[in-house]
Write an enzyme that holds these catalytic residues in place. Structure first.
Site, PDB file in Angstrom:
ATOM      1  N   HIS A  39      67.342  55.925   5.693  1.00 10.96           N
ATOM      2  CA  HIS A  39      68.425  56.907   5.122  1.00 10.96           C
ATOM      3  C   HIS A  39      67.322  56.408   3.415  1.00 10.96           C
ATOM      4  O   HIS A  39      68.137  58.020   2.856  1.00 10.96           O
ATOM      5  CB  HIS A  39      69.528  56.021   4.896  1.00 10.96           C
ATOM      6  CG  HIS A  39      69.936  56.150   6.400  1.00 10.96           C
ATOM      7  ND1 HIS A  39      69.514  56.516   7.509  1.00 10.96           N
ATOM      8  CD2 HIS A  39      71.112  57.292   7.081  1.00 10.96           C
ATOM      9  CE1 HIS A  39      70.734  56.352   9.064  1.00 10.96           C
ATOM     10  NE2 HIS A  39      71.466  57.594   7.859  1.00 10.96           N
ATOM     11  N   LYS A 104      78.038  50.424  14.778  1.00 10.99           N
ATOM     12  CA  LYS A 104      79.754  49.707  14.939  1.00 10.99           C
ATOM     13  C   LYS A 104      79.948  48.967  13.660  1.00 10.99           C
ATOM     14  O   LYS A 104      79.270  49.307  12.415  1.00 10.99           O
ATOM     15  CB  LYS A 104      78.965  48.189  15.774  1.00 10.99           C
ATOM     16  CG  LYS A 104      77.750  47.277  14.857  1.00 10.99           C
ATOM     17  CD  LYS A 104      77.734  46.271  15.534  1.00 10.99           C
ATOM     18  CE  LYS A 104      76.288  45.462  14.273  1.00 10.99           C
ATOM     19  NZ  LYS A 104      76.249  43.819  15.427  1.00 10.99           N
TER      20      LYS A 104
END
Length: 185
Positions: A39, A104
């Site tokens: 990212h 998560k």
């Protein structure tokens, strides 16, 4: 009771907007894995005006740190990584057309606002079930940033990958909704 929904990728923004917090889904098709290092690399490439290695429009990103595959398997254990590690980069990445994220943990308010703006759904994969999740992954192929090892950008072909809609495109948060009946007044 939450509805069980089958999703075939790519996930359009229209399909993403129909999903509601608490929905159980089974995802089939190609999804992409990328963690914080990938990212960061993509966000920096965009800042330099460079083209990304893939077109993110209508794609799902899985925050995954795979373990090495056993002989004959496409991947080792394939559990979700804590999504908050990507939060600094997520609004920029959602502007690229991502319609689904799998990980998560909770997301920060700036990410939730970017999700609402871009029609993006956040799914949770069950932590601790990495070996079971790996059985739904039929193919794993590194697409970019191989020097990042398990954090490289990769394409995964999945079949009935199980996930739950945690935050929908309206900002409804299943982590909060699910706990509400158990809170004392």
């Amino acid at each position: 009771m939450a509805e069980k929904i089958r999703i075939n990728t790519p996930l359009t923004q229209e399909q993403s907007r129909k999903l509601k917090a608490g929905d159980s889904v089974l995802i089939t098709g190609v999804i992409y894995s990328a963690r914080d290092a990938a990212h960061k690399a993509m966000t920096e490439a965009l800042a330099r005006g460079e083209k990304l290695p893939i077109d993110w429009k209508d794609q799902i990103v899985y925050y995954l740190g795979p373990t090495p595959a056993k002989p004959g398997d496409p991947i080792g254990s394939a559990g979700p990584t804590t999504s908050g590690r990507m939060d600094a980069y997520t609004p920029t990445m959602l502007e690229q057309g991502i319609t689904g994220m799998i990980g998560k943990g909770s997301r920060n308010p700036a990410v939730v606002e970017a999700m609402k703006k871009n029609g993006t759904t956040y799914f949770a994969a069950v932590g601790g079930a990495a070996a079971l999740i790996a059985k739904t992954i039929k193919k794993y192929e590194v697409i970019a940033y191989p020097e990042l090892g398990p954090e490289a950008l990769a394409a995964l072909t999945v079949e009935d990958f199980p996930a739950i809609v945690v935050i929908d495109t309206e900002g409804n948060n299943f982590y909060e909704i699910g706990q509400k009946p158990y809170r004392q007044i």
